[in-house]
Design an enzyme around this catalytic site. Structure first.
Site, mmCIF file in Angstrom:
data_model
loop_
_atom_site.group_PDB
_atom_site.id
_atom_site.type_symbol
_atom_site.label_atom_id
_atom_site.label_comp_id
_atom_site.label_asym_id
_atom_site.label_seq_id
_atom_site.Cartn_x
_atom_site.Cartn_y
_atom_site.Cartn_z
ATOM 1 N N HIS A 177 -3.478 3.801 0.414
ATOM 2 C CA HIS A 177 -4.110 2.690 1.933
ATOM 3 C C HIS A 177 -5.009 3.814 2.354
ATOM 4 C CE1 HIS A 177 -1.327 0.806 5.732
ATOM 5 N NE2 HIS A 177 -3.203 0.191 5.319
ATOM 6 N N LYS B 281 0.718 -1.450 -0.358
ATOM 7 C CA LYS B 281 -0.169 -0.109 0.146
ATOM 8 C C LYS B 281 0.922 1.468 -0.097
ATOM 9 C CE LYS B 281 -2.956 -2.549 2.953
ATOM 10 N NZ LYS B 281 -2.268 -3.813 3.723
#
Length: 321
Positions: A114, A81
């Site tokens: 994220h 991420k």
């Protein structure tokens, strides 16, 4: 080595596939040994992030098992991420290259934003703050970040891209401009916070939900609460009664809850017996009445409540709706 199970896969909207059950790696112990043990048990899907600071150890483990011929690269599904401090388009390439180098791979299967809430890039600081202790928020538009992820797909460095912790309106903004549609939306989901609206919206738009923290939720006790009003999901009387009914552990019930609601799920553990036990959640199904009983426990608890409270003033804070 115990009996090896392989998770069934679900097809993503770009034609690739993802195993329905994977291993979440946030804050797990003995990372290298855990990854190797998980592969022995049958895991092929591993979820990490720049934030977790374990990409190097995961990469070392993957390099070893690939060299030994235990698995082939095409059999693995590796997610990482882009962190909140790296969302400015000028920072994306360096952040991705760092993750790829640490993982020691030529590509990743899934790269996620994220969260929609960008922070100031202060090197390796994860929660940069000013002198008053407030987070250093920035207003990078996640739509611009998305365009940077699409470039990685075009160059063959990433097979699929997606997001984490977005709301439906934010998802709609991305869909309106996306060259490459989000394949995955990773969100917290468990009986204390089912996130049913996100799951239903994703299904309608052919986006797969990955449920994180399926086991970790805990209600905080407030004055006047009885013992049944607070505590961990794993110890909740309803979860325990359903586990007894099926002859399963409470963890297996919670994992199955996510699977039966159509989600990919990534429980976390470093204990080999639990790695095996969690995989065995693939071998049964909950009936609809038991799923509804678990859904009735929903009280909006967020595992990362403290962090979200710190981000509440961000222009792209996702949970106001």
């Amino acid at each position: 080595m115990g009996t090896q199970f392989l998770a069934p896969v679900v097809k993503l909207n770009n034609g690739t596939t993802i195993p329905k059950l994977g291993l979440g790696t946030y804050d797990i112990k003995h990372v290298r040994d855990t990854i190797k043990a998980a592969i022995d048990v049958g895991y092929r899907h591993f979820d990490t992030a720049w934030l977790y600071n374990n990409e190097r150890e995961i990469g070392d483990a993957l390099k070893e098992v690939l060299k030994e011929g235990k698995v082939k690269r095409e059999d693995l599904f590796i997610t990482t991420k882009l962190y909140m401090t790296k969302m400015d388009p000028v920072d994306i390439r360096a952040a991705f290259n760092q993750s790829l180098e640490r993982l020691q791979l030529e590509y990743v299967d899934l790269y996620l934003i994220h969260a929609p809430t960008s922070l100031k890039n202060c090197g390796d600081q994860t929660l940069p703050k000013d002198e008053q202790g407030s987070l250093l928020l920035t207003n990078v538009d996640y739509v611009d970040t998305w365009k940077g992820l699409e470039e990685l797909v075009d160059e063959g460095l990433v097979k699929s891209i997606g997001v984490s912790n977005f709301n439906n309106k934010q998802m709609e903004r991305i869909l309106e401009m996306a060259k490459h549609k989000p394949a995955i939306h990773q969100v917290e989901s468990h009986p204390y916070n089912c996130n049913s609206n996100l799951i239903e919206w994703a299904k309608k738009n052919d986006i797969v939900i990955t449920a994180y923290s399926p086991l970790q939720a805990q209600k905080r006790q407030k004055p006047g609460d009885s013992e049944d009003d607070f505590g961990t999901l794993l110890g909740h009387k309803t979860v325990k009664s359903i586990a007894e009914k099926y002859g399963k552990t409470t963890a297996q019930i919670l994992i199955r809850f996510a699977l039966d609601r159509g989600c990919v799920v990534i429980p976390r553990t470093s204990i080999r017996s639990e790695l095996q036990e969690n995989m065995e959640a693939l071998n049964f199904e909950l009936n609809i009445d038991d799923i509804k009983m678990l859904e009735n426990l929903d009280c909006g608890v967020r595992v990362l409540e403290e962090l979200w409270n710190m981000l509440r003033q961000h222009p792209y804070y996702p949970w106001d709706d």
